[in-house]
Design a protein around this motif. Sequence first.
Motif, short mmCIF file in Angstrom:
data_model
loop_
_atom_site.label_atom_id
_atom_site.label_comp_id
_atom_site.label_asym_id
_atom_site.label_seq_id
_atom_site.Cartn_x
_atom_site.Cartn_y
_atom_site.Cartn_z
N TYR A 1 0.75 -1.07 -0.04
CA TYR A 1 -0.13 -0.10 -0.02
C TYR A 1 0.72 1.33 -0.04
O TYR A 1 0.55 2.16 -1.02
CB TYR A 1 -1.19 -0.01 1.13
CG TYR A 1 -1.71 1.14 1.45
CD1 TYR A 1 -2.98 1.66 0.68
CD2 TYR A 1 -1.10 2.12 2.39
CE1 TYR A 1 -3.37 3.08 0.89
CE2 TYR A 1 -1.54 3.42 2.63
CZ TYR A 1 -2.69 3.72 1.82
OH TYR A 1 -3.23 4.91 2.12
N LYS B 1 1.26 4.20 -3.00
CA LYS B 1 0.78 5.33 -2.68
C LYS B 1 1.75 6.55 -3.05
O LYS B 1 1.59 7.48 -3.58
CB LYS B 1 0.49 5.41 -0.96
CG LYS B 1 0.15 6.72 -0.61
CD LYS B 1 -1.22 6.96 0.07
CE LYS B 1 -1.25 8.25 0.75
NZ LYS B 1 -2.13 9.21 -0.04
N PHE C 1 2.06 6.58 -7.07
CA PHE C 1 0.93 7.16 -7.78
C PHE C 1 0.30 8.61 -6.95
O PHE C 1 -0.33 9.34 -7.61
CB PHE C 1 -0.02 6.14 -8.02
CG PHE C 1 0.40 5.24 -9.12
CD1 PHE C 1 0.37 5.23 -10.43
CD2 PHE C 1 0.92 3.88 -8.40
CE1 PHE C 1 0.75 4.35 -11.14
CE2 PHE C 1 1.04 2.88 -9.18
CZ PHE C 1 1.11 3.15 -10.83
N ASN C 2 0.95 8.48 -5.73
CA ASN C 2 0.17 9.63 -5.00
C ASN C 2 -1.40 9.70 -5.02
O ASN C 2 -1.82 11.00 -5.28
CB ASN C 2 0.93 11.18 -5.40
CG ASN C 2 0.64 12.18 -4.37
OD1 ASN C 2 0.62 11.63 -3.32
ND2 ASN C 2 0.87 13.55 -4.57
N ASN C 3 -1.84 8.48 -4.93
CA ASN C 3 -3.35 8.48 -4.99
C ASN C 3 -3.80 7.42 -3.99
O ASN C 3 -3.55 6.05 -4.22
CB ASN C 3 -3.83 8.30 -6.42
CG ASN C 3 -5.56 7.90 -6.70
OD1 ASN C 3 -5.89 7.90 -5.85
ND2 ASN C 3 -5.69 8.70 -7.65
N ASN C 4 -4.59 7.77 -2.93
CA ASN C 4 -4.87 7.01 -2.08
C ASN C 4 -5.96 5.78 -2.65
O ASN C 4 -5.77 4.40 -2.18
CB ASN C 4 -5.65 7.73 -1.00
CG ASN C 4 -5.71 6.91 0.69
OD1 ASN C 4 -4.76 6.08 0.94
ND2 ASN C 4 -6.95 6.98 1.26
N GLY C 5 -6.66 6.11 -3.52
CA GLY C 5 -7.61 5.24 -4.06
C GLY C 5 -6.99 3.82 -4.86
O GLY C 5 -7.51 2.86 -4.84
N ILE C 6 -6.01 4.39 -5.61
CA ILE C 6 -5.27 3.41 -6.43
C ILE C 6 -4.45 2.45 -5.36
O ILE C 6 -4.32 1.35 -5.48
CB ILE C 6 -4.07 4.12 -7.32
CG1 ILE C 6 -4.94 4.71 -8.47
CG2 ILE C 6 -3.21 2.98 -7.76
CD1 ILE C 6 -4.25 5.53 -9.42
#
Length: 173
Positions: free
Chosen positions: A5, A9, A12-17
């Motif tokens: 995780y 994170k 991609f700097n995206n919590n959803g991904i």
Amino acid sequence: IFFFYLIIKKLFNNNGIALASAFSASVSVWLIQLSRFAIEADITLVFYLLCILGFLYAGNKTKWIIMSMIIFFLAFYGYSAFKIFFMPLMLILLWYRFKELNKKNILIILFTILVAFGSFWYLNITQHAAEYTGPGGSQFFFQDKQTTAFSVELERRASFEPQILETIYHNKY
């Protein structure tokens, strides 16, 4: 799963991904099966994920790079099948962070690669790993399965450990 995780994170700097990727990893049949029968593979995978995580979050801090390289070195010797991922992974991480790294950190990374493969070569020679090869085989790749199985069986017979430890320690064909 947690290290996975954090790596996603960071990349991609995206919590959803990151959450979707961690969930996918948590229900992955391959990871579930691997965790049921091969403890050294699990430990090595955790080492690889930990050192990738440390490498990505290190920035240009030399002590974090050194710590990450020490973990990479330990992961290199954790499980034999993961040795094949060592060099490509190191090159990908080096390429990914090349602009951020200074010359000292690049030299530390290259030194780690040389020490890992140099010590592997040295141990292959001194520990007679070449006895696992068949005619025309390489001491690193394409080992003859029958010769290897025979050598491991001889190691088991010559061992003074209890039967359970013998089977666990000498378990490669």
